[in-house]
Design a protein around this motif. Structure first.
Motif, PDB file in Angstrom:
ATOM      1  N   SER A 196       8.773 -45.791   8.450  1.00 11.58           N
ATOM      2  CA  SER A 196       8.498 -47.136   8.947  1.00 11.58           C
ATOM      3  C   SER A 196       9.802 -47.927   8.992  1.00 11.58           C
ATOM      4  O   SER A 196      10.846 -47.450   8.562  1.00 11.58           O
ATOM      5  N   SER A 197       9.732 -49.146   9.472  1.00 12.63           N
ATOM      6  CA  SER A 197      10.924 -49.984   9.553  1.00 12.63           C
ATOM      7  C   SER A 197      11.460 -50.334   8.164  1.00 12.63           C
ATOM      8  O   SER A 197      12.640 -50.618   8.007  1.00 12.63           O
ATOM      9  N   ALA A 245       9.738 -46.484   4.464  1.00 14.81           N
ATOM     10  CA  ALA A 245       8.680 -45.706   3.816  1.00 14.81           C
ATOM     11  C   ALA A 245       8.247 -44.557   4.719  1.00 14.81           C
ATOM     12  O   ALA A 245       8.258 -44.674   5.947  1.00 14.81           O
ATOM     13  N   THR A 246       7.853 -43.448   4.126  1.00 21.17           N
ATOM     14  CA  THR A 246       7.357 -42.311   4.882  1.00 21.17           C
ATOM     15  C   THR A 246       5.924 -42.585   5.300  1.00 21.17           C
ATOM     16  O   THR A 246       5.101 -43.002   4.494  1.00 21.17           O
ATOM     17  N   VAL A 247       5.623 -42.357   6.574  1.00 24.81           N
ATOM     18  CA  VAL A 247       4.284 -42.597   7.100  1.00 24.81           C
ATOM     19  C   VAL A 247       3.815 -41.366   7.876  1.00 24.81           C
ATOM     20  O   VAL A 247       4.608 -40.605   8.406  1.00 24.81           O
ATOM     21  N   ILE A 248       2.507 -41.190   7.900  1.00 21.57           N
ATOM     22  CA  ILE A 248       1.874 -40.127   8.677  1.00 21.57           C
ATOM     23  C   ILE A 248       1.436 -40.728  10.003  1.00 21.57           C
ATOM     24  O   ILE A 248       0.967 -41.862  10.059  1.00 21.57           O
ATOM     25  N   GLU A 249       1.559 -39.958  11.060  1.00 26.72           N
ATOM     26  CA  GLU A 249       1.192 -40.408  12.401  1.00 26.72           C
ATOM     27  C   GLU A 249      -0.270 -40.847  12.436  1.00 26.72           C
ATOM     28  O   GLU A 249      -1.142 -40.198  11.862  1.00 26.72           O
TER      29      GLU A 249
END
Length: 87
Positions: free
Chosen positions: A40-41, A44-48
């Protein structure tokens, strides 16, 4: 949930064994590998999201969600342990 289960499925470098092993069929295995990871901006790690997966032409990973929900146990935010009580 996806990131927590992904960490549990990764092999330990010292032993080579994972903390969790899922026995799933081929369709579920494909769905488990279909969402992309990103940042994310804020870093942080994000899942689609399912919306972006649909835009890519990938179907919703319903079977994978079910498999992950079967082993997921959320952390109690307030620290209460209920010792076997069922609601």
């Amino acid at each position: 949930m996806w990131l927590a289960c992904r960490a549990l499925l990764q092999p330990d470098p010292a032993t080579g064994a994972a903390k969790l092993r899922l026995r799933v069929d081929h369709a579920c295995a494909v769905q488990l590998s279909s969402p992309n990871m990103g940042t994310s901006s804020s870093g942080a790690t994000v899942i689609e999201s399912k919306k972006s997966m649909k835009a890519r032409g990938v179907s919703s990973p319903d079977r994978a969600d079910g498999a992950l929900m079967a082993v997921y146990e959320p952390e109690d935010l307030f620290g209460h342990r209920r010792m076997g009580l069922i609601n």
